[in-house]
Design an enzyme around this catalytic site. Sequence first.
Site, PDB file in Angstrom:
ATOM      1  CG  ASP A   1      -1.818  -1.221   1.287  1.00  0.00           C
ATOM      2  OD1 ASP A   1      -1.846  -2.005   0.333  1.00  0.00           O
ATOM      3  OD2 ASP A   1      -2.465  -1.414   2.334  1.00  0.00           O
TER       4      ASP A   1
ATOM      5  CB  CYS B   1      -1.915  -2.186   5.725  1.00  0.00           C
ATOM      6  SG  CYS B   1      -3.465  -1.284   5.481  1.00  0.00           S
TER       7      CYS B   1
ATOM      8  CE  LYS C   1      -3.991  -4.249   1.300  1.00  0.00           C
ATOM      9  NZ  LYS C   1      -4.430  -3.443   2.455  1.00  0.00           N
TER      10      LYS C   1
END
Length: 207
Positions: free
Chosen positions: A25, A125, A92
């Site tokens: 990410d 994350c 996602k």
Amino acid sequence: MSVIPAMKSSVGKLAQSSTCFMLCDIQERFMPRIHNSKTVLHTAKLLTQVSDVLDIPCVVTEQYPKAFGVTAEACFENKTDFLERKGLPVEKKKFSMIVNDVEEKLKGWTDVKSIVLFGVEAHICVQQTALDLLERDYDVHVVVDATSSQVTYDREVALERMRQSGAFLTTAQSATFMLMESADHANFKAVSKLIIEHSKLINEFSV
């Protein structure tokens, strides 16, 4: 009475043939908020270059790209070429990278035992990904100079939390040289050039 020997825990050695990189990410709209983002970006670039030279698979994810944008161009020598070779980013909404599409990739790489994990945010994350991978019995190596959060305290606590759970904390250079094992490695000169160029850049985490 027989004595059952204790199971030997992993010492965390990386091998080129059984390693996968995971880029979590690192997205354009979010990076300006991230602590020491310049170092995260140029270290991520080093790691994607190493992934290419050593022919190591790399999974890239993007957290809700409609809001946070796509993976930053600065993570790659050539983003388009890299993603064509390694696979497009997995989009996602779950915080962990371990979504169905990523699980399918990992299941297909039956030799992979170790994960080199890096990205943002460390306490959300990246941490949740590390814990999910540890539950699946992977060795997890978190690259600290390519992993950060908006708030330094969140980053520090997350790194310690992952370490407590069994992840190995490492640096990009340490992981890279461990993967090559020896100066006799066929790609040693090519990788060394990448390391030299990376070393010329300021590491904000060590200032």
